[in-house]
Design a protein around this motif. Structure first.
Motif, PDB file in Angstrom:
ATOM      1  N   ALA A 199       0.861  -1.194   0.000  1.00 37.43           N
ATOM      2  CA  ALA A 199       0.000   0.000   0.000  1.00 37.43           C
ATOM      3  C   ALA A 199       0.896   1.243   0.000  1.00 37.43           C
ATOM      4  CB  ALA A 199      -0.897  -0.010   1.236  1.00 37.43           C
ATOM      5  N   GLU A 200       1.908   1.221  -0.871  1.00 37.01           N
ATOM      6  CA  GLU A 200       2.982   2.222  -0.862  1.00 37.01           C
ATOM      7  C   GLU A 200       2.601   3.561  -1.467  1.00 37.01           C
ATOM      8  OE1 GLU A 200       2.786  -0.467  -2.752  1.00 37.01           O
ATOM      9  OE2 GLU A 200       3.047   0.253  -4.798  1.00 37.01           O
ATOM     10  N   SER A 201       1.513   3.601  -2.253  1.00 35.54           N
ATOM     11  CA  SER A 201       1.245   4.857  -2.976  1.00 35.54           C
ATOM     12  C   SER A 201      -0.252   5.001  -3.243  1.00 35.54           C
ATOM     13  CB  SER A 201       1.992   4.848  -4.315  1.00 35.54           C
ATOM     14  OG  SER A 201       1.471   3.808  -5.139  1.00 35.54           O
ATOM     15  N   GLY A 202      -0.610   6.207  -3.667  1.00 35.90           N
ATOM     16  CA  GLY A 202      -2.004   6.460  -4.021  1.00 35.90           C
ATOM     17  C   GLY A 202      -2.446   5.565  -5.166  1.00 35.90           C
ATOM     18  N   TRP A 203      -1.509   5.326  -6.076  1.00 38.20           N
ATOM     19  CA  TRP A 203      -1.800   4.433  -7.212  1.00 38.20           C
ATOM     20  C   TRP A 203      -2.186   3.051  -6.691  1.00 38.20           C
ATOM     21  CZ3 TRP A 203      -0.799  -0.182  -9.427  1.00 38.20           C
ATOM     22  CH2 TRP A 203      -1.073  -0.326 -10.788  1.00 38.20           C
ATOM     23  N   ARG A 204      -1.409   2.541  -5.755  1.00 40.25           N
ATOM     24  CA  ARG A 204      -1.620   1.177  -5.248  1.00 40.25           C
ATOM     25  C   ARG A 204      -2.964   1.062  -4.553  1.00 40.25           C
ATOM     26  NH1 ARG A 204       0.338  -2.619  -7.519  1.00 40.25           N
ATOM     27  NH2 ARG A 204       2.325  -1.546  -7.564  1.00 40.25           N
ATOM     28  N   THR A 205      -3.309   2.103  -3.799  1.00 38.02           N
ATOM     29  CA  THR A 205      -4.599   2.097  -3.094  1.00 38.02           C
ATOM     30  C   THR A 205      -5.741   2.014  -4.106  1.00 38.02           C
ATOM     31  OG1 THR A 205      -3.582   3.498  -1.432  1.00 38.02           O
ATOM     32  CG2 THR A 205      -5.997   3.367  -1.410  1.00 38.02           C
ATOM     33  N   THR A 231      -0.731  -8.881 -13.178  1.00 41.88           N
ATOM     34  CA  THR A 231      -1.330  -7.566 -13.406  1.00 41.88           C
ATOM     35  C   THR A 231      -0.320  -6.503 -12.984  1.00 41.88           C
ATOM     36  OG1 THR A 231      -2.220  -7.328 -11.163  1.00 41.88           O
ATOM     37  CG2 THR A 231      -3.633  -8.418 -12.797  1.00 41.88           C
ATOM     38  N   ASP A 232      -0.355  -5.342 -13.694  1.00 40.77           N
ATOM     39  CA  ASP A 232       0.427  -4.165 -13.308  1.00 40.77           C
ATOM     40  C   ASP A 232       1.908  -4.324 -13.643  1.00 40.77           C
ATOM     41  OD1 ASP A 232       1.450  -3.027 -10.018  1.00 40.77           O
ATOM     42  OD2 ASP A 232       1.741  -2.107 -11.979  1.00 40.77           O
ATOM     43  N   ARG A 233       2.620  -5.203 -12.968  1.00 37.26           N
ATOM     44  CA  ARG A 233       4.069  -5.323 -13.191  1.00 37.26           C
ATOM     45  C   ARG A 233       4.395  -6.674 -13.836  1.00 37.26           C
ATOM     46  NH1 ARG A 233       6.541  -2.851  -7.479  1.00 37.26           N
ATOM     47  NH2 ARG A 233       5.496  -0.830  -7.635  1.00 37.26           N
ATOM     48  N   ALA A 234       5.569  -6.736 -14.490  1.00 34.62           N
ATOM     49  CA  ALA A 234       5.950  -7.946 -15.247  1.00 34.62           C
ATOM     50  C   ALA A 234       6.998  -8.742 -14.464  1.00 34.62           C
ATOM     51  CB  ALA A 234       6.530  -7.514 -16.594  1.00 34.62           C
ATOM     52  N   ASP A 262      11.940   0.206 -16.422  1.00 38.65           N
ATOM     53  CA  ASP A 262      11.514   0.653 -17.759  1.00 38.65           C
ATOM     54  C   ASP A 262      11.290   2.166 -17.856  1.00 38.65           C
ATOM     55  OD1 ASP A 262       9.477  -2.308 -18.537  1.00 38.65           O
ATOM     56  OD2 ASP A 262      11.646  -1.980 -18.389  1.00 38.65           O
ATOM     57  N   ARG A 263      10.824   2.783 -16.754  1.00 39.73           N
ATOM     58  CA  ARG A 263      10.627   4.240 -16.810  1.00 39.73           C
ATOM     59  C   ARG A 263      11.980   4.952 -16.907  1.00 39.73           C
ATOM     60  NH1 ARG A 263       5.699   4.324 -12.358  1.00 39.73           N
ATOM     61  NH2 ARG A 263       4.119   3.543 -13.811  1.00 39.73           N
ATOM     62  N   GLN A 264      13.005   4.352 -16.275  1.00 39.78           N
ATOM     63  CA  GLN A 264      14.346   4.948 -16.364  1.00 39.78           C
ATOM     64  C   GLN A 264      14.889   4.788 -17.782  1.00 39.78           C
ATOM     65  OE1 GLN A 264      17.428   3.204 -13.809  1.00 39.78           O
ATOM     66  NE2 GLN A 264      18.495   5.159 -13.801  1.00 39.78           N
ATOM     67  N   HIS A 311       9.476   8.799 -10.748  1.00 39.94           N
ATOM     68  CA  HIS A 311       8.763   7.669 -11.361  1.00 39.94           C
ATOM     69  C   HIS A 311       7.338   7.521 -10.860  1.00 39.94           C
ATOM     70  CE1 HIS A 311      12.715   5.329 -12.526  1.00 39.94           C
ATOM     71  NE2 HIS A 311      12.658   6.529 -13.059  1.00 39.94           N
ATOM     72  N   ASN A 312       6.916   8.260  -9.842  1.00 36.98           N
ATOM     73  CA  ASN A 312       5.473   8.322  -9.551  1.00 36.98           C
ATOM     74  C   ASN A 312       5.120   9.623  -8.853  1.00 36.98           C
ATOM     75  OD1 ASN A 312       6.200   7.855  -6.840  1.00 36.98           O
ATOM     76  ND2 ASN A 312       4.490   6.456  -6.495  1.00 36.98           N
ATOM     77  N   ASP A 313       3.820   9.953  -8.842  1.00 37.49           N
ATOM     78  CA  ASP A 313       3.351  11.214  -8.247  1.00 37.49           C
ATOM     79  C   ASP A 313       3.763  11.308  -6.781  1.00 37.49           C
ATOM     80  OD1 ASP A 313       0.048  11.202  -9.882  1.00 37.49           O
ATOM     81  OD2 ASP A 313       2.058  11.622 -10.655  1.00 37.49           O
ATOM     82  N   VAL A 334       4.804  10.382 -12.963  1.00 32.79           N
ATOM     83  CA  VAL A 334       4.013   9.345 -13.631  1.00 32.79           C
ATOM     84  C   VAL A 334       2.924   8.882 -12.676  1.00 32.79           C
ATOM     85  CG1 VAL A 334       4.112   7.096 -14.812  1.00 32.79           C
ATOM     86  CG2 VAL A 334       6.115   8.590 -14.814  1.00 32.79           C
ATOM     87  N   ASP A 335       1.778   8.558 -13.153  1.00 34.21           N
ATOM     88  CA  ASP A 335       0.589   7.998 -12.497  1.00 34.21           C
ATOM     89  C   ASP A 335      -0.665   8.821 -12.803  1.00 34.21           C
ATOM     90  OD1 ASP A 335       1.697   5.742 -11.389  1.00 34.21           O
ATOM     91  OD2 ASP A 335       1.767   6.447  -9.334  1.00 34.21           O
ATOM     92  N   ALA A 336      -0.683  10.110 -12.377  1.00 38.06           N
ATOM     93  CA  ALA A 336      -1.874  10.974 -12.524  1.00 38.06           C
ATOM     94  C   ALA A 336      -2.966  10.574 -11.533  1.00 38.06           C
ATOM     95  CB  ALA A 336      -2.413  10.938 -13.957  1.00 38.06           C
TER      96      ALA A 336
END
Ligand code: GZL
Length: 305
Positions: free
Chosen positions: A25-31, A102-105, A160-162, A210-212, A238-240
């Protein structure tokens, strides 16, 4: 699907049982991602066994082993890092339980270990960030010092974002990443790492986070240092997610590359198909765009997360 013999946990009247191992639950994206998965499972009438690994791969591996023991019908998970999954995925395959990423590879060479990978193309996200920056500084002279807050070390989005970003800024030798360090996708870490960047690098022109969440933490450090985020230091994230879009609309962030967490519905569609033994697309891409401050102002009211 899973073992339909007596003793399987096919909940009640043949309800599909899905075991899902979430990163944490590390980020707003994850939530938002967790909410999407829970809501979509409910809407699809799928019984969800949900586990939060608190960012630890060993927890995810034991969660997956638990799902195998419980003989769930399908297993899905977002792998916190790319490597180290082959053994447990082989155990799921031997137990005849289909796995969906899902989400990550994962970096497993044997792609028969999972039925599908639903998620964003993180390299393209990095490229979009780099392309925007290259355009910002097109035709300008003078060094542009960039500092980078990387996501979780070893995770597909961080790698990959790097890579994508670096490729797109290469064309302009003035654009230099002078510092790069992980902030683990967390706001607090983004703040503390940005503080060290500010102390060690007198001239910082750009922050690529790499994230908001890490960008928002960095903004706190930048303001505490008496600098104006979005002006003295241009910021790309990244995320929005909502908090990121709010900072973007206020001009504290200059550009956000969207990464949609709303994977729940696509996941449940694939779960139903693999449970029936139908073939599914190996790679399902999420749709996502980019936002400028102007666009954020109009888009904000529509955001679901
Ligand atoms: C990307 C996802 C990343 C987000 C971060 O799909 O894995 O993890 O960009 C989240 O916010 O922590």
């Amino acid at each position: 699907g899973g073992d339909k013999e007596a003793g399987s946990t096919g909940g009640g009247d043949d309800k599909i049982v899905l075991g899902f191992s979430q990163v944490g639950a590390e980020s707003g994206w994850r939530t938002a991602n967790t909410e999407s998965i829970k809501a979509s499972a409910k809407a699809a009438g799928i019984e969800l066994k949900f586990s939060d690994a608190q960012g630890k791969q060993e927890n995810q591996i034991s969660d997956i082993r638990g799902f195998i023991t419980q003989k769930v019908d399908v297993i899905a998970f977002s792998p916190v890092v790319t490597s180290g999954w082959d053994a447990v995925l082989k155990e799921a395959k031997d137990a005849n339980i289909p796995v969906i990423l899902t989400d990550r590879a994962v970096d497993s060479q044997d792609t028969s270990l999972y039925k599908s990978f639903i998620g964003s193309d993180f390299k393209v996200e990095g490229e979009k960030a780099g392309e925007w920056l290259a355009k910002e500084y097109e035709g300008k002279t003078g060094d542009v010092n960039i500092v980078e807050l990387q996501g979780t070390t070893g995770s597909a989005p961080a790698i990959d974002r790097q890579t994508g970003f670096a490729e797109k800024i290469k064309a302009n030798p003035n654009l230099k990443v002078v510092k790069t360090q992980t902030g683990d996708f967390k706001r607090a870490d983004g703040k503390t790492v940005m503080e060290t960047f500010l102390q060690s690098t007198p001239k910082i022109d750009v922050l690529y986070a790499h994230n908001d969440d890490m960008g928002l933490g960095a903004i706190e450090a930048i303001e505490a240092a008496g600098k104006v985020p979005g002006k003295d230091i241009k910021i790309i994230t990244v995320d929005a997610v909502r908090d990121g879009m709010t900072a973007l609309a206020a001009g504290k962030i200059n550009f956000i590359v969207e990464c949609s967490p709303l994977l729940g519905d696509q996941l449940m569609e694939v779960v139903k198909k693999v449970n029936k033994g139908e073939t599914v697309e190996k790679r399902i891409l999420t749709k996502e765009g980019t936002f400028t401050p102007e666009q954020a102002k109009t888009e904000l009211p529509n955001r679901k997360y």
